[in-house]
Design an enzyme around this catalytic site. Structure first.
Site, mmCIF file in Angstrom:
data_model
loop_
_atom_site.group_PDB
_atom_site.id
_atom_site.type_symbol
_atom_site.label_atom_id
_atom_site.label_comp_id
_atom_site.label_asym_id
_atom_site.label_seq_id
_atom_site.Cartn_x
_atom_site.Cartn_y
_atom_site.Cartn_z
ATOM 1 N N CYS A 191 3.161 -15.983 -1.240
ATOM 2 C CA CYS A 191 3.390 -17.341 -1.767
ATOM 3 C C CYS A 191 2.353 -18.314 -1.240
ATOM 4 O O CYS A 191 1.881 -19.202 -1.961
ATOM 5 C CB CYS A 191 4.777 -17.846 -1.368
ATOM 6 S SG CYS A 191 6.111 -16.822 -1.967
HETATM 7 C C1 BEZ Z 1 5.601 -13.093 0.103
HETATM 8 O O1 BEZ Z 1 5.297 -14.204 -0.336
HETATM 9 O O2 BEZ Z 1 4.796 -12.411 0.720
HETATM 10 C C2 BEZ Z 1 6.988 -12.550 -0.147
HETATM 11 C C3 BEZ Z 1 8.055 -13.413 -0.300
HETATM 12 C C4 BEZ Z 1 9.325 -12.896 -0.508
HETATM 13 C C5 BEZ Z 1 9.505 -11.541 -0.567
HETATM 14 C C6 BEZ Z 1 8.435 -10.676 -0.420
HETATM 15 C C7 BEZ Z 1 7.159 -11.187 -0.219
#
Ligand code: BEZ
Length: 259
Positions: free
Chosen positions: A87
């Site tokens: 994210c």
């Molecule tokens: C991420 O942004 O890396 C992420 C967020 C939630 C679940 C898995 C990955």
């Protein structure tokens, strides 16, 4: 739609406020947040549906979504959680592309399933890591109201939540919304896969070109490439519109032109 969701969750979503408050006291913390908020029917969102309206807190103040749209093109893109790696890279990339979205007249709004205090701290990180400045609002959707309304939560998360509680991640969705508030594109990515920001811009280019010029665009099209005369336009009419020598007929149903 109803059959895709676990019964317990659907029952919870229809609870009256009083029952919901009672149930909320006996549920796990995250499920409690779901139960404490009576949920409207979840609309079925299709291409061409009106983007549902909602009120929300954002990093730039409270909004009524339809008012915020101001009759312009917009993208709404969601994230599972603040301070998560994928994210963070996505928000940084979208922030750096602000000029590209502005050039196309597209307003940007993000969403992440945390509160405003968390968003504000996370934005500092995104700016530093992404060498950018997040200048669009990010919706604080800690209670996942918007995520529910826009059907952004994955089935495994809903099922897990109804059985054992835990975290219902908001999946990576993109909605492109046009000036008439119609949904023109939806993209849904798993939490493990970052989106392709160029593809988001490419689709916006295709949609806006199609609306202006009455054409469609082929596989892997980019601005400047040949476009397609849609089946609703006869070759004769296409030649009148685009020029006698500017319609290349590969088959009667596949005609290219340049614009
Ligand atoms: C991420 O942004 O890396 C992420 C967020 C939630 C679940 C898995 C990955």
């Amino acid at each position: 739609m109803a059959s895709t969701f676990p019964r317990t969750f659907l029952r919870a979503s229809r609870l009256s406020t009083t029952n919901a408050n009672f149930a909320a006291r006996h549920a796990s913390p995250v499920f409690r947040r779901f139960l404490a908020t009576p949920r409207a029917e979840q609309p079925r969102l299709r291409i061409g549906s009106e983007a549902p309206n909602f009120s929300a807190k954002t990093t730039q103040g409270d909004i009524d979504f339809h008012q915020w749209l101001e009759g312009k093109w917009a993208i709404l893109f969601s994230h599972p959680a603040d301070f998560t790696p994928v994210c963070t890279t996505e928000l940084g990339a979208f922030a750096r592309l602000k000029g590209e979205f502005e050039k196309r007249g597209v307003k940007m709004i993000g969403l992440s399933a945390n509160d405003l205090g968390s968003h504000d701290k996370w934005i500092d990180d995104i700016n530093e890591i992404g060498k950018t400045e997040v200048s669009f609002p990010i919706i604080a959707d800690a209670d996942r109201n918007v995520a529910w309304l826009y059907d952004m939560i994955s089935t495994p998360d809903l099922e897990k939540l109804s059985k054992e509680g835990g975290i219902a991640f908001t999946i990576r969705s993109v909605f492109v919304i046009d000036p008439a508030k119609k949904i023109r594109l939806t993209m849904m990515y798993p939490a493990s896969t970052g989106r392709n920001s160029s593809e988001v811009l490419r689709v916006i280019d295709s949609l806006q070109t199609g609306d202006k010029k009455g054409v469609t665009t082929p596989i892997d099209w980019d601005v400047g490439d040949d476009v397609i005369v849609p089946p609703s336009v006869s070759t004769e009419d296409a030649k009148k519109k685009f020029g006698e020598g500017n319609v290349r007929e590969v088959r009667p149903y596949l005609r290219y032109t340049t614009i």
